[in-house]
Motif scaffolding. Structure first.
Motif, PDB file in Angstrom:
ATOM      1  N   LYS A 178      -6.359   8.184   3.909  1.00 17.16           N
ATOM      2  CA  LYS A 178      -6.143   6.753   4.161  1.00 17.16           C
ATOM      3  C   LYS A 178      -6.109   5.923   2.872  1.00 17.16           C
ATOM      4  O   LYS A 178      -5.684   4.767   2.892  1.00 17.16           O
ATOM      5  CB  LYS A 178      -7.250   6.200   5.059  1.00 17.16           C
ATOM      6  N   HIS A 179      -6.560   6.498   1.773  1.00 18.35           N
ATOM      7  CA  HIS A 179      -6.662   5.744   0.510  1.00 18.35           C
ATOM      8  C   HIS A 179      -5.283   5.206   0.115  1.00 18.35           C
ATOM      9  O   HIS A 179      -4.301   5.945   0.128  1.00 18.35           O
ATOM     10  CB  HIS A 179      -7.221   6.650  -0.587  1.00 18.35           C
ATOM     11  N   TYR A 206      -7.158  13.995  -8.168  1.00 18.78           N
ATOM     12  CA  TYR A 206      -7.775  12.961  -7.325  1.00 18.78           C
ATOM     13  C   TYR A 206      -9.299  13.109  -7.309  1.00 18.78           C
ATOM     14  O   TYR A 206     -10.019  12.110  -7.270  1.00 18.78           O
ATOM     15  CB  TYR A 206      -7.222  13.012  -5.898  1.00 18.78           C
ATOM     16  N   ILE A 224     -11.182   9.543  -6.373  1.00 20.85           N
ATOM     17  CA  ILE A 224     -10.521   9.120  -5.138  1.00 20.85           C
ATOM     18  C   ILE A 224     -10.874  10.059  -3.998  1.00 20.85           C
ATOM     19  O   ILE A 224     -11.008   9.638  -2.857  1.00 20.85           O
ATOM     20  CB  ILE A 224      -8.991   9.036  -5.352  1.00 20.85           C
ATOM     21  N   ALA A 252     -10.876   9.796   4.738  1.00 21.29           N
ATOM     22  CA  ALA A 252     -10.954   8.694   3.772  1.00 21.29           C
ATOM     23  C   ALA A 252      -9.936   8.887   2.656  1.00 21.29           C
ATOM     24  O   ALA A 252      -9.279   7.925   2.225  1.00 21.29           O
ATOM     25  CB  ALA A 252     -12.367   8.596   3.205  1.00 21.29           C
ATOM     26  N   PHE A 253      -9.787  10.113   2.194  1.00 16.66           N
ATOM     27  CA  PHE A 253      -8.824  10.432   1.144  1.00 16.66           C
ATOM     28  C   PHE A 253      -7.394  10.147   1.613  1.00 16.66           C
ATOM     29  O   PHE A 253      -6.608   9.511   0.920  1.00 16.66           O
ATOM     30  CB  PHE A 253      -8.987  11.900   0.750  1.00 16.66           C
TER      31      PHE A 253
END
Length: 146
Positions: free
Chosen positions: A54-55, A27, A32, A51-52
């Motif tokens: 929720k990606h 990732y 990502i 953020a990761f």
């Protein structure tokens, strides 16, 4: 980056998400997951981790790992050893403090058979612990008394 206590490492991110070290590195390579490499070691802020998690390319696999902890516990037979699965919903506490407590204790102390999952995406943080009954209780009681 001065204070690495405010950052998470790959092994801690692996504990939180249930993803393997290799998957997390993939990732990172794909862009990502963002982080900063310091002296050859990846460091991630809580914001980068959120953020990761929720990606849209990552969230389904993390949820599958979390759900499998509980599902596997329910379908396994526990005739030979005492095990438990605890799900804690913890509103109103710092997500960073919660995840740091469990990551640090599991990584740095003598916990052999603990599976851990953390989800701080929503207002209330969720912690799932699966493993030896005494170890799970020790972690939960330590957190409550902390």
């Amino acid at each position: 980056m001065q204070d690495t206590n405010e950052y998470y490492l790959i092994n801690q991110l692996s504990l939180i998400t249930g993803l393997t070290d290799r998957t997390i590195r993939n990732y990172i390579s794909a862009g990502i997951l963002e982080g900063e490499k310091v002296n050859g070691t990846w460091h991630f802020t809580i914001e980068q981790i959120e953020a990761f998690i929720k990606h849209p390319a990552v969230r389904p696999s993390i949820l599958a790992k979390k759900n499998s902890l509980v599902y596997d516990f329910l379908i396994e037979r526990h005739d030979q050893r005492s095990e438990m699965c605890a799900i804690l919903d913890i509103p109103g506490k710092s997500k960073n403090a919660i995840s740091s407590y469990f990551c640090d204790r599991i990584s740095n102390e003598n916990f052999h058979n603990i599976r851990f999952s953390f989800d701080g995406v929503y207002d209330s943080s969720r912690v799932i612990l699966k493993g030896n009954t005494e170890e799970v209780l020790q972690l939960v009681n330590g957190f409550i008394n902390n």
